[in-house]
Each structure stands twice: as structure tokens, then as C-alpha cells.
Design an enzyme around this catalytic site. Structure first.
Site, short mmCIF file in Angstrom:
data_model
loop_
_atom_site.label_atom_id
_atom_site.label_comp_id
_atom_site.label_asym_id
_atom_site.label_seq_id
_atom_site.Cartn_x
_atom_site.Cartn_y
_atom_site.Cartn_z
N GLU A 251 33.97 23.46 44.68
CA GLU A 251 35.14 23.17 44.01
C GLU A 251 36.22 23.74 44.51
O GLU A 251 36.70 24.76 44.59
CB GLU A 251 35.09 23.72 42.51
CG GLU A 251 36.17 22.75 41.55
CD GLU A 251 37.46 23.18 41.47
OE1 GLU A 251 38.15 22.89 42.12
OE2 GLU A 251 37.59 24.29 40.34
N CYS A 285 43.94 24.81 40.58
CA CYS A 285 43.57 23.79 41.57
C CYS A 285 44.09 22.37 41.19
O CYS A 285 44.39 21.57 42.01
CB CYS A 285 41.94 23.89 41.91
SG CYS A 285 41.00 23.61 40.28
N GLU A 386 48.37 21.87 49.80
CA GLU A 386 48.50 22.36 48.52
C GLU A 386 49.18 23.89 48.65
O GLU A 386 48.90 24.85 49.43
CB GLU A 386 47.08 22.94 48.27
CG GLU A 386 46.90 23.48 46.81
CD GLU A 386 45.19 23.75 46.58
OE1 GLU A 386 45.10 23.52 45.21
OE2 GLU A 386 44.64 24.40 47.46
#
Length: 491
Positions: A251, A285, A386
Site C-alpha cells: 500500500e 497516503c 507526493e
């Protein structure tokens, strides 16, 4: 030596084989709050050997589903009994506001209870095959030894997401928390010891990813590796896992779009735009880090959004008035600040924030003012990469097709949201988003009952729900001859 937090290997609390330690820092004020033992690759090998023995020789794989469920129910009760302590420990270890950690602790207990229930539910299928004398079925069995590595943004909750389904399915566990936030994991394992898990079933190894994490990923006796964290590290773990082709769940990162159409409920969209990026300081996330606004409301929306962002109270997580806490560490704060500088250099317009907060005693911690950029272009690093902090980039669209194109223009595919009162339009757009977790007129709520994971470079596999349980099982086909007799194939 008694003040050093230890690892839990094969039912014993032990120091690292190297004797080395690491200090844990409160990000709210930079103070050392604990010293923990620093594990090694040899410590991982000890843990794996214990987990393997517990599974194959000590009989954990033969423990009934009902017994496994009882362990998890008892653990959940202990978490609830110690909720106040765990929430405060998480605040000091991680920095997020107390109101968030209280929710995290409650959700942690709920996750263990959910999988306790799943453990005893039907798993498997039967088939009518062409041979009338053959009964065919499928059963799900535990994989074996599961190595699990979690990040620092949700230390306790991520531990539950990993261990609850693994244990419910009948596996044994070698668990590594982030070296930055190990304290709630240590306390959780103390509660697991009190719960009475047999020796070797659950093992806690503390230490750095480059040593402890790499050994877990590459160890030939680990049957599955599950990791939550950055995409770059996920690639390294995937490569390390090829040695024995171990089962893998990843993940990973995201740069998730939040699309707001002109007909959306204005105040609701504003609220969720703020929550989507500034909850947990943007260290999420699935954060809605790309706000995609329709051109006809662009200026009005940004004016109100900026006004609200400037009103967010930033401070220590222990302060009941705080709405946003510090970055997890000084190094991460500097990384986020460097991205803000990159955004300025790339030509984006800074609407608010963009700097470290130091007034009113915040100078000892790692605080950043909520930050919003407009006038961004798709090629900018702040749009593509990110940042994992309280930094929002705002993009503009005119048509539905353009909104979808902008939203999908990313290597990630973890999450996405759409705000509109037009239900048909909302569903059309959501179905076009290349993301695994989506919301309509909402952003970021997470449920133990529903699968969590992403498309593209946001990962492999799913956590939570029945999908998360199945990730910790192997599928076995069983064929039973109901009329045994010679087949007569060879004369």
C-alpha cells in the site's frame, strides 16, 4: 538498561543482539521521550525462526477459527481498557492532535473485533464439475509466516490493519513498526502478551528499514511481506521479496485528486477540501493533495478556502485547541519546506502558508503553516510528486472530460473524490477515475469493512474488509472421488 524499550521475540522481551539503541523524539517540542533497542538482521532471523516453529511445529496452524477469534476479541477489549493511555502515547510519539489519536485507538479496537468476526465466517466454495463421481471444493488456508512493515503516520492503526487479518486467518507474524514511532507498537505487544498469544505467534522487531526491513523482505522463511509506505521503498521491498517469490501486499503513495464541480454544495466541499489535505498534517497516503476546481467557482472557492485554512489552529497535539500538529520529524519538515520552495521556483502562486511556524513556543517543534498553491501546471513537481505534508495544489477545469483527464494525469491511483449534487454526473466521473478508493461528496473516511488499496504505482493488493482477509490466505483446490475404482487408463 531497564528504561530501554525492548523487542518481543518468541514470547520474551529482549534487547538487540547488537546492544545498540535509538532515541524517540516528540515532534511537538523536540524532546526525547524514550530510548528503544535497535534491532538487527539477526534479530529478524530469531523472530522468523520463532514464527515458523509456532506455525508448523507448535500447532498454531491447527488452532480453530473460534479460538483465534477469541484472542482478537480479548485483545480488542484490552485496547479499549487502555484507550486513554494509547491515545496520549500516540500523540507524543506521532504529533497528531489528541482528537485524532482517540479516533485511531477506537478504530484499532474495532479492526481487531471486525477480523475476530471474519475468522469464523464461511470461507470457500464447492463446485459441480462434469464428473458426477467427483466432488470439488476450495478452501482457504493461512499462508504461514507473515512479515509486516508499517509507516509512522498511523502507527497503532496500521498495526491493526496488518496483524488483525493475518492472525484471524491463522498466520504467525513478524512485525516492524517505523523506527520513528515505535512506542504504541511496544505497548500493543504488551497487551498481546497479556492476552496470552502463544510463544512465537506474534513477534516485534524494532529498527531501521535498511536492516530490519530488508531482512524481513528478503528472508527465505518469510512466506508473505506486507508493507505500507512510500512507492520508492515499496519497489525495494518488491525486489527483495523475489528471492523466494513470497506473497506480497504493497500500500504505497498517492497524489489524489479532489474534483469540485460548480453545482457542489459549497460549504460541504470547502470543509472536505480542508479535511482532505490538512487532516494529520497532510501526512496521509490518500490525502486530497490535488484540488481540481471548475472554472466558474475557482476564484470564489479559493478565497473562502484560503480564509478557512488561515484559521486552522496549529500546535501541540496535547493542546485541546490544536486542530493540526507538527510534522513527524525535523528531517521531514525540511523535506516539505523544500517542496514549498520548489513550488515557488516553478512559478506557482502561494495563496497562504508556505513557512515554518515558530511563534508562541512552536520553535522547538516541527510545525508548518497550512499551505495552498494556485496557478500550477501539470509538469510541476509539486503537482506530480507526493509531498506528504500540509501542501495543497489547485488545478482548474472547464468540462467534465477535462476534469477526468486532469485527475488521472498521475502515476498514482490510490484515492479520489468528486463533489456535485448531480448524482449521475458523480457516478460517471467516479467510474472514470483510475483509483482504488473513491468518495462522492466526501473525502477520506475509512471503514474496516471496505477494501483499501490503489491502482498503478499506489500498490498491489488490498487491505481491510474480506479482501484484506483473503490477502492472508492461500487457495487450495480439493477433489474427492465419490466412487473409487480403477481408472483403466493404461492397459
Amino acid at each position: 538498561m531497564s528504561d530501554i524499550k525492548k523487542m518481543y521475540l518468541d514470547g520474551q522481551w529482549v534487547l538487540s543482539s547488537s546492544g545498540e539503541t535509538r532515541t524517540v523524539v516528540n515532534p511537538a517540542n523536540g524532546e526525547i521521550i524514550a530510548t528503544v533497542t535497535e534491532g538487527t538482521a539477526d534479530d529478524v532471523k530469531t523472530a522468523v525462526a520463532a514464527a515458523k516453529r509456532a506455525f508448523y511445529k507448535d500447532g498454531w496452524q491447527d488452532v480453530t477459527a473460534g479460538e483465534r477469534a477469541e484472542y482478537l476479541f480479548r485483545l480488542a477489549a484490552k485496547i479499549e481498557e487502555n484507550a486513554e493511555e494509547l491515545a496520549l502515547l500516540e500523540v507524543r510519539d506521532n504529533g497528531k492532535p489528541l482528537r485524532e489519536t482517540e479516533y485511531d485507538v477506537a478504530d484499532t479496537a474495532a479492526c481487531f473485533k471486525y477480523y475476530a468476526g471474519i475468522a469464523t465466517k464461511p470461507h470457500g466454495q464447492t463446485y459441480d464439475v462434469p464428473d458426477k463421481d467427483m466432488q470439488t471444493m476450495v478452501v482457504r488456508e493461512p499462508i504461514g509466516v507473515c512479515g509486516q512493515i508499517v509507516p509512522w503516520n498511523y502507527p497503532l492503526l496500521m498495526a491493526a490493519w496488518k496483524m488483525a487479518p493475518a492472525l484471524a486467518a491463522g498466520n504467525t507474524v513478524v512485525f516492524k513498526p517505523s523506527e520513528i514511532t515505535p512506542l504504541s507498537a511496544v505497548r500493543l505487544f504488551e497487551l498481546m502478551e497479556e492476552t496470552g498469544f502463544p510463544k512465537g505467534v506474534v513477534n516485534l522487531v524494532l529498527g531501521a528499514g535498511a536492516t530490519v526491513g530488508n531482512e524481513i523482505a528478503s528472508n527465505m522463511d518469510v512466506d508473505k511481506i506486507a508493507f505500507t509506505g512510500g512507492t520508492k521503498t515499496g519497489r525495494s521491498i518488491m525486489a527483495a521479496a523475489t528471492g523466494n517469490l513470497k506473497n506480497i501486499s504493497l500500500e504505497l503513495g498517492g497524489k489524489s485528486p479532489n474534483i469540485v464541480f460548480a453545482d457542489a454544495d459549497f460549504d460541504t466541499a470547502i470543509d472536505y477540501a480542508l479535511f482532505g489535505i490538512f487532516c494529520n498534517q497532510g501526512q496521509v497516503c490518500s490525502a486530497g493533495s490535488r484540488l481540481i476546481l471548475q472554472d466558474t467557482i475557482y476564484d470564489q472557492f479559493l478565497e473562502r478556502l484560503t480564509e478557512r485554512a488561515n484559521q486552522i489552529v496549529v500546535g501541540s497535539g496535547e493542546d485541546p485547541d490544536s486542530e493540526m500538529g507538527p510534522m513527524i520529524s525535523e528531517a521531514h519538515m525540511e523535506k516539505v519546506l523544500s517542496y514549498i520552495e520548489i513550488g515557488k521556483e516553478e512559478g506557482a502562486t502561494l495563496l497562504c502558508g508556505g513557512y515554518r511556524l515558530t511563534e508562541n513556543g512552536l520553535d522547538k517543534g516541527y510545525y508548518i503553516k497550512p499551505t495552498i498553491f494556485k496557478d500550477v501546471t501539470p509538469d510541476m513537481r509539486i503537482v506530480k510528486e507526493e509531498i506528504f505534508g500540509p501542501v495543497l495544489v489547485v488545478q482548474k477545469f472547464s468540462t467534465e472530460a477535462e476534469a477526468i483527464e486532469i485527475a488521472n494525469d498521475t502515476v498514482y491511483g490510490l484515492a479520489g473524490g468528486v463533489f456535485t449534487v448531480d448524482g449521475a454526473k458523480a457516478l460517471r466521473v467516479i467510474k472514470k477515475l483510475r483509483a482504488g478508493i473513491t468518495w462522492i461528496n466526501s473525502f477520506n473516511p475509512t471503514f474496516n469493512e471496505a477494501p483499501w488499496g490503489g491502482y498503478k504505482q499506489s500498490g498491489i493488493g488490498r487491505e481491510l474488509g474480506t479482501f484484506g482477509f483473503e490477502e492472508y490466505t492461500e487457495v487450495k483446490q480439493i477433489n474427492i472421488n465419490l466412487n473409487p475404482s480403477p481408472i483403466g487408463w493404461f492397459k
